[in-house]
Design an enzyme around this catalytic site. Structure first.
Site, mmCIF file in Angstrom:
data_model
loop_
_atom_site.group_PDB
_atom_site.id
_atom_site.type_symbol
_atom_site.label_atom_id
_atom_site.label_comp_id
_atom_site.label_asym_id
_atom_site.label_seq_id
_atom_site.Cartn_x
_atom_site.Cartn_y
_atom_site.Cartn_z
ATOM 1 N N ASP A 1 0.829 -1.241 0.056
ATOM 2 C CA ASP A 1 0.017 -0.394 0.283
ATOM 3 C C ASP A 1 1.173 1.247 -0.159
ATOM 4 O OD1 ASP A 1 -3.625 0.424 0.357
ATOM 5 O OD2 ASP A 1 -1.646 2.256 1.824
ATOM 6 N N CYS B 1 -14.333 0.756 -5.520
ATOM 7 C CA CYS B 1 -15.812 0.775 -4.665
ATOM 8 C C CYS B 1 -16.579 2.457 -4.865
ATOM 9 C CB CYS B 1 -15.275 0.602 -2.672
ATOM 10 S SG CYS B 1 -14.480 2.621 -2.643
#
Lengths: 683, 181
Positions: free
Chosen positions: A392, A496
Site C-alpha cells: 500500500d 468501490c
C-alpha cells in the site's frame, strides 16, 4: 349523524323534500323546519306520497332499519325522554298507533331540545314493523302502504316516509358529491403536470428555501412525467428541461454536487437515480467475516449470540459472512474479535477475493491492501501457505494491515509500503494472482462517508481514473501468464465506485494496452458491467464484469472485473509477432474458453508473444474483439504470411458459430460496431 | 533484513525459554517448512523460508513486516516480546492460567491478574515463569509472568497478584506502543 337524526325528528314539508335535496341538515334548519312543519301541517305531502311512495318506502325501510341501528347506538340515552314527551309538535294526525307513538317520540321535543334529544323511534319503528309484518305480511311495503292510505287521508306523510324521503335526498346528495370527487380526482390524475420554468422559479423568490417535501413532490411529479413522456408532457417543453429540473431538485434534496447527480442520471435512468440516492443515505448492514484460520462460523455465531448479538448468515454465496443486526456489545471490541476470530468487512469487499479465488501455495500480490481485510481473506483462503505480498502506498494505513494480519494469525504475508506503479521492476512476471482494489472516488460508499457528496467532483473522478489505469497496467505486468493452466495468471480489478470512468473505462483501456482477456468473475448476483455509455463503446466482454449497487443488492456500490493475462506483449510495440500469429491462429480451436486458448498459446510461445496482429499496428485505439473470433476466420488459417489487420477491425465477416458459449451467462446487451454485421449468435 | 547474530539469538532464546522451555527447539526444527528468524530494524520476525525469500526483493525502507513479528530489541539490547508472538507462544507454552469471565475484561485493559480473577493455573509453575493467559473458553488472551509459584498462590490473599501482565490482545485496539506495528 346528528344532522340526520334531527332531520328525522321533524316532519318534512313538501317544499323541503322537493327542493332541498342538497341542503345540509343543520340544527338551525331543523328548527326552521319544525316551525314550518307546524305551519304546513297539512301540506300537499299526500300528493308526493302517492307518486313516489313505493320508492320512498323501500328506501325508507332500508334507511329506517339502518338508522334504527344507528339510533340504538347513540340515541339510547334519549329514548326515555323521547317517549315521555309527546304531543308538543304533532304534525300528523295519523290514526295508527304506530305512527302516532313514533311521531310523538320524534316530535316530542321542543325547539330547545331539538339539539340534543335524539329519537329512539327508529328502533321502535323497526320493531313495530317487524311485529306487524309478522301479523300481516312480510312485505314492509305493503305494511307501509296501508299506512299510506291513512296518510293520504291526512294529507301528510308518515313519519317513516318523511324520514325515508329525507334519507333519500341525503343519499342522493352524497352520491353526487362522490361523483364530483371522482371526477375531480380523475381530472387531477390526468391533468398535465406543469413544470415550472426557470423564469417562474426566479419570479417566485429565488432566495426562498424550498422545503424538502416540496422538492420531493416535484421530483415525484417529474418522474411520473418522464415515465410516459409522450402523453404526460407539457406542450413545448423539452425532455431536457424536465431532466435539468429533476437534477437540480435531487441535488438540493439529497445534498450532492449538481455535477455528481447529472453523472448518476447519465448512468442510471431517472427513477433508478432516485433509488440510488435514497439508498446511499441509509447505512448498509454490518457484516463480519469469520477467520477460518482460527474459528468456524458456527462456533463464532454461537459465542457471539451468547454475548447477546443477533446475527444471521450473510448470503447463500458466502460461507464466511455473518450479518449483524443488533449488538449490545461493540462488535469491534469483543474478546473474539481481539483473539482474531473474525474481521469487520463489508459484503461487497468479499466479492473481489471470491472472484480471485486464490489457491494454496500460490504467490499473490495485493496492490492496495490497507487496512488488510482483503489480504487476510486471501491468506485465509490459502490456508497460510504460499506467499502473499501486501502493498500500500501509505505507511500509516499499512500499519493497520500489519496489526490485522497478526491478529488474525496470518503467517505467510509480507507487507511493504511502495507506490504500486513502481513495483514493477522487482516483481515483473512473478505473481500467480494479483488483486487490485484500486483507490477510487468512493461514489459507491456514500452511505459510509457522506462528505463524498460535496467533496468529490468529476475532476476527482477523472484523476482517480488516471491513477487506476496506471496501477492496472502495473498489476498486469506483475502477473505470470504461464500459470494459466492452473488458473493462475489472472487478476481482479475492483473499486468501490459506481462511476463508469473508474470502472469500465479503465478496464477497456487496459484491454487495448495489454494482451489480456476479461474472464467471468463468478459472481452471478451482480449486475453486468456496461458495454456502452453515452457516446463511448466498450469491448463486449466487459459484460462479464460485475457491478453492485446499494439500491439493488443492499451492498456498497462496487465493481469487480476479472482479467486473464495472455502474454507479455504490449500491443503496438512489437513487430515480431507476425510469424507467431500464424501459430496462434492455427492453434486456436475457435472456442471462447480463454484458458484453452491460453494453453495453446503458451504451449507454442516460450518467449514473449506478440499480441495478435489484429491489433492496430498504427497504435490507434481499436475496440478489440475477443481474440478467438479473429482467429477463426477461414481465410487466415492457411496463410503463410499474415496480412496486416489494422483495417480489419470493422470486418463484416461473421465469426464462426462456435464461440458464443459464454455469452449466455450474461444478460448484457452486446453491442457491435456499426459496420460489422450482426451475428445470429449475438444476444 | 538480516539473520540474527549470536548474541541476539541467545537473548531471544533466553526469553522464549521462559515461556516455552524445551519446546523452543520445536520452533527451529519444524516438520513442515523450515522457518528462520530475521531482523528488520530491531524487530525479530519468525518466518518461513519461502516467504522470506519472496521478501528479499523489497528494500529495507519499504518493508514493514515479514511473517510473524515476535518482538523487538530495545536500545540496551534486551528483548521484549510482543503480543503478536502469542500464536506461537500459546502453541508451545508450558504454564497456563485460566481466567474467570469476570476478570477477562480487566486483563484485556492491561491490569495484572489477581487471585480472585484466576480460575485455574497449571501445577508446579515456578515463580517468574512465563505463563499464557486463557479465558474460560480456552482462547488465548495474552501472556504474563507468574508472580508466585503455584503453591504460594494458594496461600495468597484474594487481591494479590498472581500474574503480572506483559501483553494482551487488547493492545491491538489500544496500540500501546505507537511503533508496535
Amino acid at each position: 349523524m346528528v344532522v340526520r337524526k334531527s332531520s328525522r325528528r321533524k316532519s318534512v314539508p313538501a317544499s323541503y323534500t322537493d327542493s332541498a335535496k342538497k341542503q345540509p341538515k343543520k340544527k338551525e334548519e331543523v328548527k326552521e323546519e319544525e316551525e314550518e312543519e307546524e305551519e304546513t301541517a297539512s301540506s300537499s305531502e299526500g300528493e308526493e306520497e302517492s307518486s313516489s311512495e313505493e320508492e320512498e318506502e323501500d328506501k325508507k325501510d332500508v334507511k329506517v332499519q339502518k338508522k334504527g341501528t344507528k339510533d340504538e347506538d347513540s340515541g339510547s340515552d334519549d329514548s326515555g325522554s323521547d317517549k315521555e314527551e309527546s304531543g308538543s309538535e304533532k304534525e300528523d294526525d295519523d290514526e295508527e298507533d304506530e305512527s302516532e307513538s313514533e311521531e310523538e317520540d320524534a316530535k316530542g321535543f321542543t325547539d330547545d331540545n331539538a339539539k340534543w334529544l335524539k329519537p329512539k323511534k327508529k328502533q321502535d319503528e323497526k320493531k313495530k314493523q317487524l311485529l306487524s309484518s309478522d301479523d300481516e305480511e312480510d312485505d314492509d311495503d305493503e305494511l307501509i302502504g296501508s299506512d299510506d292510505d291513512d296518510e293520504d287521508s291526512d294529507d301528510e306523510l308518515l313519519e317513516v316516509e318523511r324520514q325515508a324521503a329525507l334519507l333519500d335526498t341525503e343519499m342522493e346528495a352524497e352520491k353526487e358529491e362522490a361523483e364530483e370527487e371522482m371526477r375531480r380526482t380523475i381530472s387531477q390524475q390526468t391533468s398535465i403536470y406543469h413544470l415550472p420554468t426557470v423564469e417562474e422559479l426566479e419570479e417566485a423568490d429565488a432566495d426562498r428555501v424550498v422545503p424538502p417535501t416540496e422538492l420531493k413532490s416535484r421530483i415525484d411529479d417529474i418522474l411520473e412525467v418522464l415515465a410516459d413522456f409522450k402523453s404526460r408532457r407539457e406542450e413545448g417543453r423539452s425532455r431536457s428541461e424536465y431532466v435539468a429540473q429533476l437534477s437540480s431538485d435531487m441535488s438540493e434534496l439529497f445534498g450532492y454536487l449538481p455535477e455528481l447527480v447529472e453523472y448518476f442520471l447519465s448512468m442510471f435512468g431517472p427513477s433508478e437515480t432516485l433509488e440510488f440516492l435514497e439508498a446511499s443515505d441509509k447505512p448498509r448492514p454490518l457484516v463480519v467475516r469469520v477467520n477460518t484460520l482460527k474459528a468456524r462460523r458456527k462456533d463464532l455465531a454461537s459465542s457471539l449470540m451468547k454475548r447477546g448479538v443477533s446475527l444471521d448468515p450473510l448470503a447463500p454465496w458466502s460461507k464466511v459472512g455473518l450479518k449483524i443486526y443488533e449488538s449490545p456489545v461493540p462488535i469491534g471490541a469483543t474478546p473474539e474479535y481481539l483473539a482474531g476470530h473474525y474481521m469487520l468487512q463489508s459484503a461487497a469487499s468479499m466479492c473481489p477475493v471470491m472472484a480471485l479465488a486464490p489457491k494454496p501455495n500460490e504467490r499473490v500480490l495485493d496492490m492496495s491492501s490497507a487496512p488488510g481485510g482483503k489480504t487476510s481473506y486471501i491468506c485465509q483462503l490459502m490456508r497460510n501457505t504460499g506467499v502473499v505480498l501486501a502493498n500500500d502506498l501509505k505507511a500509516e494505513r499499512q500499519k493497520a494491515t500489519v496489526a490485522n494480519l497478526h491478529r488474525l494469525g496470518v503467517r505467510n504475508a509480507v507487507t511493504c509500503c511502495k507506490d504500486g506503479r513502481k513495483l514493477a521492476p522487482s516483481v515483473k512476471n512473478s505473481f500467480d494472482r494479483v488483486l487490485l482494489d484500486a483507490p477510487c472516488s468512493g461514489l459507491g460508499v456514500i452511505s459510509r462517508d457522506p462528505s463524498v457528496k460535496v467533496q468529490r467532483t468529476i475532476g476527482d473522478v477523472n484523476r482517480c481514473a488516471h491513477l487506476q489505469k496506471e496501477l492496472l497496467l502495473a498489476a498486469i505486468d506483475a502477473l505470470n501468464h504461464k500459470k494459466a493452466k492452473s488458473g493462475g495468471g489472472c487478476m481482479v480489478y475492483s473499486t468501490c465506485s459506481v462511476a463508469v470512468a473508474e470502472n469500465e473505462e479503465v478496464v477497456n483501456y487496459a484491454l487495448s494496452k495489454r494482451d489480456i482477456k476479461i474472464v467471468d468473475a463468478g459472481l452471478d448476483f451482480g449486475k453486468p458491467g456496461f458495454t456502452r455509455y453515452q457516446h463511448k463503446r466498450f469491448h463486449p466482454s466487459l459484460a462479464l464484469t460485475r457491478r453492485f449497487y446499494p439500491h439493488v443488492h443492499n451492498m456498497d456500490g462496487f465493481y469487480v472485473a476479472k482479467i486473464q493475462k495472455l502474454s507479455n506483449k504490449i500491443p503496438g510495440n512489437d513487430e515480431k509477432a507476425k510469424g507467431e500469429e500464424e501459430e496462434m491462429e492455427s492453434n486456436d480451436a475457435g472456442d471462447e474458453d480463454e484458458v484453452d486458448a491460453m494453453e495453446e498459446e503458451t504451449s507454442k510461445d516460450d518467449n514473449d508473444t506478440k499480441v495478435e496482429a489484429k491489433k492496430n499496428i498504427d497504435n490507434k485505439y481499436v475496440p478489440p474483439f475477443p481474440k478467438g473470433k479473429k482467429k477463426k476466420r477461414p481465410a487466415d488459417d492457411t496463410d503463410d504470411k499474415p496480412t496486416k489487420k489494422p483495417k480489419d477491425k470493422y470486418k463484416s465477416v461473421p465469426p464462426k458459430q462456435e464461440q458464443q458459449v459464454k455469452k449466455k451467462k450474461t444478460n448484457a446487451k452486446v453491442t457491435k460496431p456499426r459496420r460489422k454485421k450482426l451475428n445470429a449468435e449475438q444476444t | 533484513m538480516r539473520p540474527l547474530t549470536e548474541e541476539e539469538t541467545k537473548t531471544l532464546f533466553t526469553k522464549l525459554v521462559e515461556y516455552m522451555g524445551r519446546n523452543v527447539e520445536r520452533l527451529i526444527n519444524r516438520e513442515d517448512e523450515r522457518h528462520c528468524f530475521r531482523l528488520v530494524k530491531d524487530r525479530v520476525y519468525y518466518v518461513s523460508e519461502k516467504v522470506m525469500k519472496a521478501s528479499t526483493t523489497i528494500s529495507r525502507d519499504d518493508l514493514l513486516h515479514v511473517g510473524t513479528c515476535l518482538g523487538k530489541f530495545t536500545k540496551t539490547g534486551k528483548f521484549r516480546l510482543h503480543i503478536t508472538a502469542l500464536e506461537y507462544l500459546s502453541q508451545y507454552c508450558k504454564y497456563k492460567v485460566w481466567l474467570k469471565p469476570s476478570a477477562e475484561m480487566s486483563f484485556l485493559y492491561g491490569n495484572h491478574i489477581t487471585k480472585s480473577g484466576m480460575a485455574r493455573i497449571t501445577e508446579s509453575t515456578p515463580q517468574y515463569a512465563g505463563v499464557i493467559v486463557y479465558n474460560a473458553h480456552d482462547v488465548p488472551l495474552g501472556f504474563g509472568v507468574a508472580a508466585q509459584s503455584t503453591d504460594k498462590c494458594r496461600e495468597l490473599e484474594p487481591m494479590g497478584n498472581v500474574v503480572l501482565h506483559r501483553a494482551d490482545v487488547g493492545e491491538y485496539l489500544r496500540g500501546v506502543e505507537d511503533d508496535m506495528f
